[in-house]
Design a protein around this motif. Structure first.
Motif, mmCIF file in Angstrom:
data_model
loop_
_atom_site.group_PDB
_atom_site.id
_atom_site.type_symbol
_atom_site.label_atom_id
_atom_site.label_comp_id
_atom_site.label_asym_id
_atom_site.label_seq_id
_atom_site.Cartn_x
_atom_site.Cartn_y
_atom_site.Cartn_z
ATOM 1 N N ARG A 21 0.861 -1.183 0.000
ATOM 2 C CA ARG A 21 0.000 0.000 0.000
ATOM 3 C C ARG A 21 0.899 1.236 0.000
ATOM 4 O O ARG A 21 1.811 1.342 0.826
ATOM 5 C CB ARG A 21 -0.880 -0.027 1.244
ATOM 6 C CG ARG A 21 -1.758 1.174 1.420
ATOM 7 C CD ARG A 21 -2.488 1.039 2.758
ATOM 8 N NE ARG A 21 -3.253 2.208 3.055
ATOM 9 C CZ ARG A 21 -4.575 2.249 3.081
ATOM 10 N NH1 ARG A 21 -5.262 1.155 2.849
ATOM 11 N NH2 ARG A 21 -5.193 3.367 3.369
ATOM 12 N N GLU A 67 0.699 5.422 0.083
ATOM 13 C CA GLU A 67 -0.124 6.616 0.312
ATOM 14 C C GLU A 67 0.718 7.843 0.011
ATOM 15 O O GLU A 67 1.862 7.932 0.428
ATOM 16 C CB GLU A 67 -0.607 6.684 1.753
ATOM 17 C CG GLU A 67 -1.574 5.610 2.136
ATOM 18 C CD GLU A 67 -2.074 5.747 3.575
ATOM 19 O OE1 GLU A 67 -1.976 6.856 4.155
ATOM 20 O OE2 GLU A 67 -2.555 4.749 4.121
ATOM 21 N N LYS A 125 -5.167 13.012 0.005
ATOM 22 C CA LYS A 125 -4.497 11.727 0.177
ATOM 23 C C LYS A 125 -4.964 10.745 -0.895
ATOM 24 O O LYS A 125 -6.158 10.544 -1.097
ATOM 25 C CB LYS A 125 -4.765 11.149 1.552
ATOM 26 C CG LYS A 125 -3.984 9.868 1.771
ATOM 27 C CD LYS A 125 -4.103 9.089 3.041
ATOM 28 C CE LYS A 125 -4.903 9.410 4.162
ATOM 29 N NZ LYS A 125 -4.879 8.467 5.267
ATOM 30 N N LYS A 126 -4.008 10.149 -1.597
ATOM 31 C CA LYS A 126 -4.272 9.145 -2.623
ATOM 32 C C LYS A 126 -3.666 7.825 -2.177
ATOM 33 O O LYS A 126 -2.568 7.791 -1.638
ATOM 34 C CB LYS A 126 -3.656 9.549 -3.964
ATOM 35 C CG LYS A 126 -4.079 10.912 -4.465
ATOM 36 C CD LYS A 126 -5.514 10.913 -4.899
ATOM 37 C CE LYS A 126 -5.886 12.281 -5.446
ATOM 38 N NZ LYS A 126 -7.219 12.340 -5.953
ATOM 39 N N ILE A 127 -4.399 6.739 -2.398
ATOM 40 C CA ILE A 127 -3.936 5.411 -1.986
ATOM 41 C C ILE A 127 -3.833 4.510 -3.210
ATOM 42 O O ILE A 127 -4.759 4.433 -4.007
ATOM 43 C CB ILE A 127 -4.891 4.787 -0.952
ATOM 44 C CG1 ILE A 127 -4.930 5.658 0.311
ATOM 45 C CG2 ILE A 127 -4.481 3.358 -0.625
ATOM 46 C CD1 ILE A 127 -5.995 5.260 1.298
ATOM 47 N N THR A 128 -2.691 3.866 -3.339
ATOM 48 C CA THR A 128 -2.464 2.899 -4.399
ATOM 49 C C THR A 128 -2.136 1.564 -3.744
ATOM 50 O O THR A 128 -1.324 1.509 -2.832
ATOM 51 C CB THR A 128 -1.275 3.324 -5.294
ATOM 52 O OG1 THR A 128 -1.540 4.618 -5.829
ATOM 53 C CG2 THR A 128 -1.048 2.343 -6.415
ATOM 54 N N VAL A 129 -2.770 0.503 -4.211
ATOM 55 C CA VAL A 129 -2.470 -0.848 -3.741
ATOM 56 C C VAL A 129 -1.859 -1.588 -4.916
ATOM 57 O O VAL A 129 -2.343 -1.485 -6.045
ATOM 58 C CB VAL A 129 -3.741 -1.567 -3.239
ATOM 59 C CG1 VAL A 129 -3.438 -3.002 -2.856
ATOM 60 C CG2 VAL A 129 -4.333 -0.812 -2.053
ATOM 61 N N TYR A 173 -5.289 1.843 -8.816
ATOM 62 C CA TYR A 173 -5.382 3.238 -8.377
ATOM 63 C C TYR A 173 -6.684 3.808 -8.925
ATOM 64 O O TYR A 173 -6.944 3.730 -10.131
ATOM 65 C CB TYR A 173 -4.176 4.030 -8.891
ATOM 66 C CG TYR A 173 -4.228 5.501 -8.587
ATOM 67 C CD1 TYR A 173 -4.081 5.963 -7.289
ATOM 68 C CD2 TYR A 173 -4.431 6.425 -9.600
ATOM 69 C CE1 TYR A 173 -4.125 7.313 -7.013
ATOM 70 C CE2 TYR A 173 -4.463 7.779 -9.329
ATOM 71 C CZ TYR A 173 -4.320 8.215 -8.028
ATOM 72 O OH TYR A 173 -4.366 9.553 -7.747
#
Length: 127
Positions: free
Chosen positions: A36, A38, A45-49, A61
Protein backbone atom coordinates in the motif's frame (compact mmCIF):
# COMPACT_ATOMS: atom_id res chain seq x y z
CA UNK A 1 38.54 28.34 27.19
CA UNK A 2 36.77 25.60 29.18
CA UNK A 3 33.43 26.37 27.53
CA UNK A 4 34.97 26.04 24.07
CA UNK A 5 36.48 22.66 24.99
CA UNK A 6 33.13 21.43 26.30
CA UNK A 7 31.36 22.50 23.13
CA UNK A 8 34.05 20.85 21.02
CA UNK A 9 33.81 17.55 22.94
CA UNK A 10 30.02 17.63 22.87
CA UNK A 11 30.13 18.23 19.12
CA UNK A 12 32.60 15.38 18.54
CA UNK A 13 30.52 13.03 20.71
CA UNK A 14 27.40 13.91 18.68
CA UNK A 15 29.21 13.13 15.43
CA UNK A 16 30.42 9.83 16.86
CA UNK A 17 26.88 8.82 17.84
CA UNK A 18 25.47 9.83 14.47
CA UNK A 19 28.10 7.84 12.60
CA UNK A 20 27.15 4.69 14.55
CA UNK A 21 23.56 4.83 13.26
CA UNK A 22 23.07 2.20 10.57
CA UNK A 23 20.04 2.40 8.28
CA UNK A 24 18.31 -0.96 7.92
CA UNK A 25 18.44 -2.38 4.40
CA UNK A 26 16.58 -5.67 4.39
CA UNK A 27 15.22 -5.11 0.87
CA UNK A 28 14.91 -8.76 -0.17
CA UNK A 29 11.79 -9.23 1.99
CA UNK A 30 10.02 -6.58 -0.14
CA UNK A 31 10.71 -8.02 -3.59
CA UNK A 32 7.32 -9.74 -3.66
CA UNK A 33 4.01 -9.25 -1.88
CA UNK A 34 1.04 -6.92 -1.66
CA UNK A 35 1.72 -3.30 -0.74
CA UNK A 36 0.00 0.00 0.00
CA UNK A 37 1.39 3.38 -1.04
CA UNK A 38 -0.12 6.62 0.31
CA UNK A 39 0.79 10.05 -0.95
CA UNK A 40 -0.72 13.51 -1.12
CA UNK A 41 -1.47 15.17 -4.43
CA UNK A 42 -2.62 18.79 -4.12
CA UNK A 43 -3.35 18.19 -0.44
CA UNK A 44 -5.56 15.16 -1.10
CA UNK A 45 -4.50 11.73 0.18
CA UNK A 46 -4.27 9.15 -2.62
CA UNK A 47 -3.94 5.41 -1.99
CA UNK A 48 -2.46 2.90 -4.40
CA UNK A 49 -2.47 -0.85 -3.74
CA UNK A 50 -0.14 -3.06 -5.74
CA UNK A 51 0.97 -6.67 -5.91
CA UNK A 52 4.53 -7.42 -6.98
CA UNK A 53 6.04 -10.68 -8.18
CA UNK A 54 9.66 -11.13 -9.25
CA UNK A 55 8.84 -9.85 -12.74
CA UNK A 56 5.49 -7.98 -12.61
CA UNK A 57 3.79 -5.25 -10.60
CA UNK A 58 -0.01 -5.00 -10.78
CA UNK A 59 -1.24 -1.64 -9.47
CA UNK A 60 -4.78 -0.52 -8.63
CA UNK A 61 -5.38 3.24 -8.38
CA UNK A 62 -8.82 4.89 -8.42
CA UNK A 63 -10.39 1.58 -9.39
CA UNK A 64 -8.17 1.16 -12.45
CA UNK A 65 -5.62 -1.63 -12.79
CA UNK A 66 -2.31 -1.31 -14.63
CA UNK A 67 0.58 -3.73 -15.06
CA UNK A 68 4.30 -3.01 -15.27
CA UNK A 69 7.35 -5.17 -15.72
CA UNK A 70 9.87 -5.26 -12.89
CA UNK A 71 13.60 -5.52 -13.57
CA UNK A 72 15.69 -5.79 -10.41
CA UNK A 73 19.11 -4.11 -10.56
CA UNK A 74 20.02 -5.27 -7.05
CA UNK A 75 18.09 -6.14 -3.86
CA UNK A 76 17.28 -2.48 -3.22
CA UNK A 77 16.76 -1.01 -6.70
CA UNK A 78 14.50 -1.86 -9.61
CA UNK A 79 13.05 -0.41 -12.82
CA UNK A 80 9.33 -0.37 -13.66
CA UNK A 81 8.07 -0.16 -17.26
CA UNK A 82 4.35 -0.16 -18.11
CA UNK A 83 3.24 -3.10 -20.24
CA UNK A 84 0.51 -1.15 -22.06
CA UNK A 85 1.40 2.57 -22.05
CA UNK A 86 -1.37 4.90 -23.16
CA UNK A 87 0.86 7.84 -24.06
CA UNK A 88 4.52 8.88 -24.44
CA UNK A 89 4.84 9.80 -20.77
CA UNK A 90 3.80 6.30 -19.70
CA UNK A 91 6.40 4.79 -22.03
CA UNK A 92 9.17 6.15 -19.80
CA UNK A 93 10.54 3.76 -17.19
CA UNK A 94 10.67 4.55 -13.46
CA UNK A 95 13.75 3.96 -11.34
CA UNK A 96 12.89 2.98 -7.76
CA UNK A 97 15.46 2.76 -4.97
CA UNK A 98 14.66 1.50 -1.47
CA UNK A 99 16.44 3.80 1.00
CA UNK A 100 15.55 2.11 4.30
CA UNK A 101 13.36 -0.71 5.58
CA UNK A 102 11.43 -1.63 8.69
CA UNK A 103 9.25 -4.60 9.64
CA UNK A 104 6.18 -2.90 8.16
CA UNK A 105 7.54 -1.43 4.93
CA UNK A 106 10.14 0.77 3.33
CA UNK A 107 11.06 4.32 2.41
CA UNK A 108 12.00 4.80 -1.23
CA UNK A 109 12.83 7.39 -3.84
CA UNK A 110 11.61 7.28 -7.40
CA UNK A 111 11.86 9.16 -10.66
CA UNK A 112 12.10 8.71 -14.39
CA UNK A 113 15.15 6.73 -15.49
CA UNK A 114 17.95 9.19 -16.25
CA UNK A 115 16.26 12.12 -14.47
CA UNK A 116 17.84 13.92 -11.54
CA UNK A 117 14.40 14.83 -10.16
CA UNK A 118 13.39 12.31 -7.48
CA UNK A 119 10.48 12.05 -5.10
CA UNK A 120 10.21 10.08 -1.86
CA UNK A 121 7.50 7.85 -0.54
CA UNK A 122 6.67 5.21 2.03
CA UNK A 123 5.19 1.79 1.30
CA UNK A 124 3.55 -0.57 3.77
CA UNK A 125 3.54 -4.31 3.15
CA UNK A 126 0.03 -5.75 3.50
CA UNK A 127 0.84 -9.43 2.77
Amino acid sequence: MKINNRIFYLFMFSILLASCYDVEHNCAQFKTGTFRFENKINGVKKITVFKRTESLEIETYKGKTDTSTVRWINDCEYVLRKLHPKNRQEEKALDIRILSTSKEGYVFEYGLVGSEKKQKGTVTKIK
